[in-house]
Design an enzyme around this catalytic site. Structure first.
Site, PDB file in Angstrom:
ATOM      1  N   ASP A  56      28.712  71.807  23.083  1.00 34.39           N
ATOM      2  CA  ASP A  56      28.125  72.597  22.786  1.00 34.39           C
ATOM      3  C   ASP A  56      28.800  74.228  22.731  1.00 34.39           C
ATOM      4  O   ASP A  56      29.430  74.244  23.106  1.00 34.39           O
ATOM      5  CB  ASP A  56      26.350  72.895  22.799  1.00 34.39           C
ATOM      6  CG  ASP A  56      26.710  73.120  24.410  1.00 34.39           C
ATOM      7  OD1 ASP A  56      26.818  73.668  25.377  1.00 34.39           O
ATOM      8  OD2 ASP A  56      25.179  72.979  24.895  1.00 34.39           O
ATOM      9  N   CYS A  99      28.151  70.376  27.830  1.00 36.15           N
ATOM     10  CA  CYS A  99      27.395  71.651  28.014  1.00 36.15           C
ATOM     11  C   CYS A  99      26.523  72.136  29.034  1.00 36.15           C
ATOM     12  O   CYS A  99      27.537  71.674  29.670  1.00 36.15           O
ATOM     13  CB  CYS A  99      25.974  70.716  27.449  1.00 36.15           C
ATOM     14  SG  CYS A  99      25.045  69.650  27.950  1.00 36.15           S
ATOM     15  N   THR A 102      24.876  71.324  31.575  1.00 38.41           N
ATOM     16  CA  THR A 102      25.092  70.790  33.097  1.00 38.41           C
ATOM     17  C   THR A 102      25.438  69.391  32.126  1.00 38.41           C
ATOM     18  O   THR A 102      25.352  68.802  33.477  1.00 38.41           O
ATOM     19  CB  THR A 102      23.224  70.599  32.824  1.00 38.41           C
ATOM     20  OG1 THR A 102      22.871  70.183  31.915  1.00 38.41           O
ATOM     21  CG2 THR A 102      22.787  72.052  33.252  1.00 38.41           C
ATOM     22  N   HIS A 154      31.906  50.727  38.245  1.00 32.83           N
ATOM     23  CA  HIS A 154      30.655  50.188  38.172  1.00 32.83           C
ATOM     24  C   HIS A 154      30.141  50.140  36.650  1.00 32.83           C
ATOM     25  O   HIS A 154      29.208  48.832  36.454  1.00 32.83           O
ATOM     26  CB  HIS A 154      30.098  50.050  39.604  1.00 32.83           C
ATOM     27  CG  HIS A 154      30.026  50.507  41.096  1.00 32.83           C
ATOM     28  ND1 HIS A 154      29.366  50.475  41.581  1.00 32.83           N
ATOM     29  CD2 HIS A 154      30.942  50.429  40.624  1.00 32.83           C
ATOM     30  CE1 HIS A 154      29.802  50.356  42.798  1.00 32.83           C
ATOM     31  NE2 HIS A 154      31.221  50.199  42.216  1.00 32.83           N
ATOM     32  N   HIS A 178      29.579  43.640  38.585  1.00 32.15           N
ATOM     33  CA  HIS A 178      28.792  44.787  37.570  1.00 32.15           C
ATOM     34  C   HIS A 178      28.427  44.108  36.164  1.00 32.15           C
ATOM     35  O   HIS A 178      27.534  44.930  34.885  1.00 32.15           O
ATOM     36  CB  HIS A 178      30.030  45.718  37.507  1.00 32.15           C
ATOM     37  CG  HIS A 178      30.017  46.291  39.461  1.00 32.15           C
ATOM     38  ND1 HIS A 178      29.465  46.853  39.418  1.00 32.15           N
ATOM     39  CD2 HIS A 178      31.564  46.206  39.550  1.00 32.15           C
ATOM     40  CE1 HIS A 178      29.549  47.106  41.257  1.00 32.15           C
ATOM     41  NE2 HIS A 178      30.692  46.937  41.503  1.00 32.15           N
TER      42      HIS A 178
HETATM   43  C1  RB5 Z   1      22.252  75.524  26.399  1.00 34.00           C
HETATM   44  O1  RB5 Z   1      22.153  76.888  26.650  1.00 34.00           O
HETATM   45  C2  RB5 Z   1      22.117  74.218  27.769  1.00 34.00           C
HETATM   46  O2  RB5 Z   1      20.765  74.360  27.156  1.00 34.00           O
HETATM   47  C3  RB5 Z   1      22.544  73.329  27.118  1.00 34.00           C
HETATM   48  O3  RB5 Z   1      24.198  74.173  27.563  1.00 34.00           O
HETATM   49  C4  RB5 Z   1      22.594  71.978  27.617  1.00 34.00           C
HETATM   50  O4  RB5 Z   1      22.724  72.370  29.309  1.00 34.00           O
HETATM   51  C5  RB5 Z   1      21.591  70.926  27.951  1.00 34.00           C
HETATM   52  O5  RB5 Z   1      21.689  70.101  28.057  1.00 34.00           O
END
Ligand code: RB5
Length: 144
Positions: free
Chosen positions: A11, A68, A70, A101, A136
């Site tokens: 994203d 993204c 996180t 694994h 596994h």
């Molecule tokens: C975008 O702001 C953020 O929510 C997205 O990149 C991600 O971290 C979602 O899990």
């Protein structure tokens, strides 16, 4: 390292790191399928996680990378597809164990959590590590 076809998607929060990883993949000699996004305009991470997972599930790429903020949201989207095992990794050890694994076929990274060098190391390790099999195998089968 064996040449692998790798699909990649992100994203807006992951687009800069995606660019770094595309360059790293090409430097390593891998075939890259870049599914976007390609701008910093805000987009919805599920759209890109689903597109990436569809490419991997359809065999258009052997492995996938999703990025993204996180790594969490886009990996949740990818994991809704049969045959896709996306793992959020934060370092070389988690990348290695996700392969050994879990036979993960999609690497998920959080661009707001890790730096470029750690991300590139995760990528190299993820692509170079084989599934360990053995005890596994049955566990991974139960994920299906
Ligand atoms: C975008 O702001 C953020 O929510 C997205 O990149 C991600 O971290 C979602 O899990």
């Amino acid at each position: 390292m064996t040449t692998t076809s790798v699909a990649i998607a992100s994203d807006h929060a992951g687009v800069a790191l995606k660019g770094v990883l595309v360059e790293e993949l090409r430097t390593l000699g891998h075939e890259v399928l870049d599914l976007g996004t390609n701008a910093t305009a805000s987009v919805d991470y599920p759209d890109f996680g689903h597109a990436l997972a569809e490419a991997v599930a359809a065999g258009r790429a052997e492995r996938g990378v999703v990025v993204c903020g996180t790594g969490i949201g886009i990996s949740i989207a990818a994991n809704r597809h049969a045959g896709v095992r996306a793992a959020v990794c934060h370092d070389a050890t988690s990348a290695r164990l996700a392969r050994e694994h879990n036979d993960a076929n999609v690497l998920a990274l959080g661009a707001r959590l890790i730096g470029e060098e750690v991300a590139k190391e995760c990528l190299r390790v993820f692509l170079a590590t084989d599934f360990a099999g053995g005890r596994h195998t049955g566990r991974v089968a139960k994920l299906g």
